[in-house]
Design a protein around this motif. Structure first.
Motif: not given
Length: 252
Positions: A104-115
């Protein structure tokens, strides 16, 4: 913790030198780990209320979060952790059981579609940038996670079990061994710890176990380490972007 069903590959001395040389991330990972360990001295497990007070908001919305997350996690469509990140492949090769992971988020990098698939968690993450990583983890029956250490001491690791089998006597299928001690996590109970301590995990049940995994930025770091931590996060964000991780991390 049980024996692996597949032996790990034996590497030649030349291969070992290549893996631990300055042009490989493992070299810098160990240097960074040494820097943190000189300045941060903490037990392996800490109180969630002190290290991550916002977890109380998660617990207040637990039933809604659990409902939304399990609809996705138990759909059979989660990508394999080792296919999202090749660095995790040794964890798969240990027993050849696929560990499902939805970032959903990786070290501050968002995954908007998954969120967007889990609105209750998306709202929480939007209000808490200190949660620098978040993922849905599906551990299959019989999965063994070999002993290892996390790479980054600038965060706390937070577990929130959503789907766990209970065996009685306080034992559960969400079993962790951290720094030589066993912990059995229960549904709806948050657990905060430092994953740079040696740890392993096993699911001894016949059903998968589903857990939310968060990395929470540590506020007890000295100023110079805070700067180093943000550089680490910035590099990790660029790396995920360059690797086109969002495409690989979507539902199958």
């Amino acid at each position: 913790m049980g024996s692996p069903t597949a032996k790990r590959k034996q590497r030649s001395p030349i291969q070992r030198v290549i893996r631990w040389s300055p042009w490989h991330y493992r070299f810098w990972r160990e240097i960074a780990r040494w820097c943190y360990e000189q300045s941060l001295h903490n037990p392996a497990v800490v109180a969630a209320d002190s290290g991550f007070p916002a977890h109380r908001q998660l617990l207040q919305s637990y039933q809604q979060i659990r409902k939304e997350t399990l609809e996705i996690a138990l759909s059979g469509r989660l990508p394999a952790n080792h296919e999202i990140m090749q660095q995790q492949r040794t964890l798969y090769e240990f027993d050849r059981k696929v560990w499902g992971m939805l970032p959903l988020r990786g070290y501050g990098y968002d995954y908007p579609a998954n969120q967007a698939l889990i609105p209750s968690l998306r709202s929480f993450l939007q209000h808490h940038p200190d949660v620098v990583s978040a993922a849905v983890s599906l551990f299959p029956p019989g999965k063994v996670l070999r002993p290892h250490k996390g790479p980054f001491k600038g965060v706390w690791r937070y577990h929130l079990p959503l789907y766990v089998e209970h065996f009685g006597d306080g034992r559960s299928s969400c079993e962790l061994m951290i720094d030589g001690q066993n912990y059995y996590l229960q549904e709806g109970e948050g657990f905060l710890w430092d994953d740079t301590f040696m740890h392993s995990a096993i699911n001894r049940s016949s059903q998968p176990r589903v857990v939310l995994l968060f990395d929470v930025f540590r506020k007890d770091q000295p100023i110079w380490l805070i700067g180093m931590s943000w550089i680490f996060l910035w590099v990790a964000q660029i790396w995920q972007h360059v690797q086109n991780m969002r495409q690989r991390a979507g539902l199958q």
